[in-house]
Design a protein around this motif. Structure first.
Motif, PDB file in Angstrom:
ATOM      1  N   MET A  33       0.845  -1.186   0.000  1.00 20.59           N
ATOM      2  CA  MET A  33       0.000   0.000   0.000  1.00 20.59           C
ATOM      3  C   MET A  33       0.881   1.236   0.000  1.00 20.59           C
ATOM      4  N   ILE A  34       0.301   2.349  -0.422  1.00 24.26           N
ATOM      5  CA  ILE A  34       0.985   3.635  -0.334  1.00 24.26           C
ATOM      6  C   ILE A  34       0.719   4.168   1.069  1.00 24.26           C
ATOM      7  N   TYR A  35       1.777   4.305   1.851  1.00 27.46           N
ATOM      8  CA  TYR A  35       1.641   4.813   3.215  1.00 27.46           C
ATOM      9  C   TYR A  35       1.567   6.332   3.242  1.00 27.46           C
ATOM     10  N   GLY A  36       2.173   6.958   2.268  1.00 30.10           N
ATOM     11  CA  GLY A  36       2.148   8.412   2.179  1.00 30.10           C
ATOM     12  C   GLY A  36       3.098   8.877   1.102  1.00 30.10           C
ATOM     13  N   VAL A  37       3.071  10.166   0.851  1.00 29.46           N
ATOM     14  CA  VAL A  37       3.987  10.759  -0.115  1.00 29.46           C
ATOM     15  C   VAL A  37       4.692  11.933   0.537  1.00 29.46           C
ATOM     16  N   VAL A  38       5.853  12.244   0.017  1.00 31.02           N
ATOM     17  CA  VAL A  38       6.613  13.403   0.479  1.00 31.02           C
ATOM     18  C   VAL A  38       6.746  14.345  -0.704  1.00 31.02           C
ATOM     19  N   TYR A  39       6.120  15.514  -0.584  1.00 31.88           N
ATOM     20  CA  TYR A  39       6.269  16.543  -1.603  1.00 31.88           C
ATOM     21  C   TYR A  39       7.633  17.195  -1.426  1.00 31.88           C
ATOM     22  N   LEU A  40       8.340  17.406  -2.511  1.00 30.45           N
ATOM     23  CA  LEU A  40       9.636  18.090  -2.495  1.00 30.45           C
ATOM     24  C   LEU A  40       9.444  19.488  -3.058  1.00 30.45           C
ATOM     25  N   THR A  41       9.948  20.477  -2.351  1.00 28.00           N
ATOM     26  CA  THR A  41       9.776  21.858  -2.784  1.00 28.00           C
ATOM     27  C   THR A  41      10.949  22.706  -2.291  1.00 28.00           C
ATOM     28  N   ALA A  42      10.863  23.986  -2.540  1.00 28.03           N
ATOM     29  CA  ALA A  42      11.904  24.902  -2.076  1.00 28.03           C
ATOM     30  C   ALA A  42      11.894  24.943  -0.548  1.00 28.03           C
ATOM     31  N   GLN A  43      13.062  25.127   0.029  1.00 23.56           N
ATOM     32  CA  GLN A  43      13.162  25.242   1.487  1.00 23.56           C
ATOM     33  C   GLN A  43      12.893  26.699   1.862  1.00 23.56           C
ATOM     34  N   THR A  44      11.624  27.012   2.064  1.00 21.03           N
ATOM     35  CA  THR A  44      11.242  28.371   2.438  1.00 21.03           C
ATOM     36  C   THR A  44      10.995  28.426   3.937  1.00 21.03           C
ATOM     37  N   GLU A  45      10.860  29.619   4.432  1.00 21.84           N
ATOM     38  CA  GLU A  45      10.592  29.795   5.854  1.00 21.84           C
ATOM     39  C   GLU A  45       9.153  29.420   6.172  1.00 21.84           C
ATOM     40  N   ALA A  46       8.967  28.779   7.282  1.00 21.71           N
ATOM     41  CA  ALA A  46       7.631  28.470   7.776  1.00 21.71           C
ATOM     42  C   ALA A  46       7.587  28.883   9.237  1.00 21.71           C
ATOM     43  N   ALA A  47       6.495  29.441   9.629  1.00 22.11           N
ATOM     44  CA  ALA A  47       6.361  29.959  10.987  1.00 22.11           C
ATOM     45  C   ALA A  47       6.517  28.853  12.024  1.00 22.11           C
ATOM     46  N   PHE A  48       7.166  29.202  13.125  1.00 19.81           N
ATOM     47  CA  PHE A  48       7.279  28.278  14.252  1.00 19.81           C
ATOM     48  C   PHE A  48       5.931  28.213  14.952  1.00 19.81           C
ATOM     49  N   LYS A  49       5.484  27.026  15.229  1.00 18.40           N
ATOM     50  CA  LYS A  49       4.244  26.837  15.978  1.00 18.40           C
ATOM     51  C   LYS A  49       4.594  26.225  17.314  1.00 18.40           C
ATOM     52  N   ALA A  50       4.123  26.866  18.373  1.00 22.16           N
ATOM     53  CA  ALA A  50       4.408  26.355  19.709  1.00 22.16           C
ATOM     54  C   ALA A  50       3.870  24.939  19.854  1.00 22.16           C
ATOM     55  N   ARG A  51       4.628  24.108  20.505  1.00 17.01           N
ATOM     56  CA  ARG A  51       4.223  22.721  20.721  1.00 17.01           C
ATOM     57  C   ARG A  51       3.300  22.619  21.925  1.00 17.01           C
ATOM     58  N   LYS A  52       2.456  21.610  21.903  1.00 13.18           N
ATOM     59  CA  LYS A  52       1.469  21.412  22.969  1.00 13.18           C
ATOM     60  C   LYS A  52       1.886  20.291  23.910  1.00 13.18           C
ATOM     61  N   ASN A  53       3.157  20.025  23.982  1.00 17.83           N
ATOM     62  CA  ASN A  53       3.643  18.860  24.701  1.00 17.83           C
ATOM     63  C   ASN A  53       3.902  19.057  26.185  1.00 17.83           C
ATOM     64  N   GLU A  54       3.297  20.055  26.793  1.00 15.37           N
ATOM     65  CA  GLU A  54       3.480  20.232  28.223  1.00 15.37           C
ATOM     66  C   GLU A  54       2.842  19.065  28.948  1.00 15.37           C
ATOM     67  N   GLY A  55       3.504  18.606  29.996  1.00 11.69           N
ATOM     68  CA  GLY A  55       2.968  17.484  30.755  1.00 11.69           C
ATOM     69  C   GLY A  55       3.019  16.176  30.004  1.00 11.69           C
ATOM     70  N   LEU A  56       3.912  16.068  29.065  1.00 10.94           N
ATOM     71  CA  LEU A  56       4.010  14.882  28.220  1.00 10.94           C
ATOM     72  C   LEU A  56       4.450  13.650  29.008  1.00 10.94           C
ATOM     73  N   ILE A  57       5.307  13.854  29.994  1.00  3.93           N
ATOM     74  CA  ILE A  57       5.845  12.726  30.744  1.00  3.93           C
ATOM     75  C   ILE A  57       5.132  12.610  32.085  1.00  3.93           C
ATOM     76  N   SER A  58       4.639  11.434  32.359  1.00  2.28           N
ATOM     77  CA  SER A  58       4.062  11.158  33.685  1.00  2.28           C
ATOM     78  C   SER A  58       4.838  10.008  34.296  1.00  2.28           C
ATOM     79  N   GLU A  59       4.731   9.878  35.583  1.00  2.00           N
ATOM     80  CA  GLU A  59       5.481   8.827  36.277  1.00  2.00           C
ATOM     81  C   GLU A  59       4.526   7.749  36.749  1.00  2.00           C
ATOM     82  N   PHE A  60       5.063   6.564  36.838  1.00  2.00           N
ATOM     83  CA  PHE A  60       4.288   5.418  37.307  1.00  2.00           C
ATOM     84  C   PHE A  60       4.716   5.112  38.728  1.00  2.00           C
TER      85      PHE A  60
END
Length: 177
Positions: free
Chosen positions: A150-177
């Protein structure tokens, strides 16, 4: 470029400028991505490279499936596809065994992400796409995707232009057992 920098700065580039890339840089990135860890060293991927001169045909194939009832969207998609520098279609086998299938899906995802980092390091913009037309039998037949693949996905190839940084939502990602 340091790995940490590449991970933090690479973005999916969706401004498809009319551009080209050097074949050797794409080949180098694909070859580097094959070092992605995968379970049992199965390396469950292969890559179909749609080069610049075949993008109109590839875009038309996609648009014939996705926009067969909308001429304007069909035309727009083909025009957008022609601007890309190329497309890497990532294909892999479908394993009927549940555990192995999950491992292969994870490995292919890792391969695609590593590939995008390697492309970024080589100055090539990229964007991973996983749209429904890639599951269509007509698309698979046209790209010589076999019945157990099956086709799992494709990767479009293009110019390396600037893209805005988007803040990550990964706060509290690690919890302890």
């Amino acid at each position: 470029m340091e790995l940490k920098q590449a991970i933090q700065e690479r973005r999916s580039i969706k401004q498809y400028e009319d551009t080209t890339v050097e074949d050797s840089l794409v080949t180098e990135a694909v070859e580097l991505a094959t070092y992605t860890p995968n379970h049992g060293m199965r390396e469950p991927w292969r890559v179909i490279w749609v080069k610049k001169e075949r993008l109109e045909a590839f875009g038309t194939l996609f648009a014939d499936i996705a926009f067969k009832n909308d001429e304007e969207k069909h035309r727009q998609h083909v025009e957008t596809a022609k601007k890309l520098a190329g497309v890497l279609v990532v294909v892999g086998q479908r394993d009927r065994r549940q555990k192995e299938n999950l491992e292969d899906v994870l490995a292919i995802g890792g391969f695609m992400q590593t590939l995008c980092l390697a492309l970024y390091e080589n100055g090539i913009g990229s964007c991973i796409k996983t749209q429904p037309p890639y599951l269509n039998p007509k698309m698979n037949e046209s790209l010589n995707v076999q019945g157990d693949e099956m086709i799992y996905g494709v990767v479009y190839l293009t110019a390396q232009t600037e893209a805005a940084f988007k803040a990550r939502k990964n706060e509290g990602l690690i919890s302890e057992f």
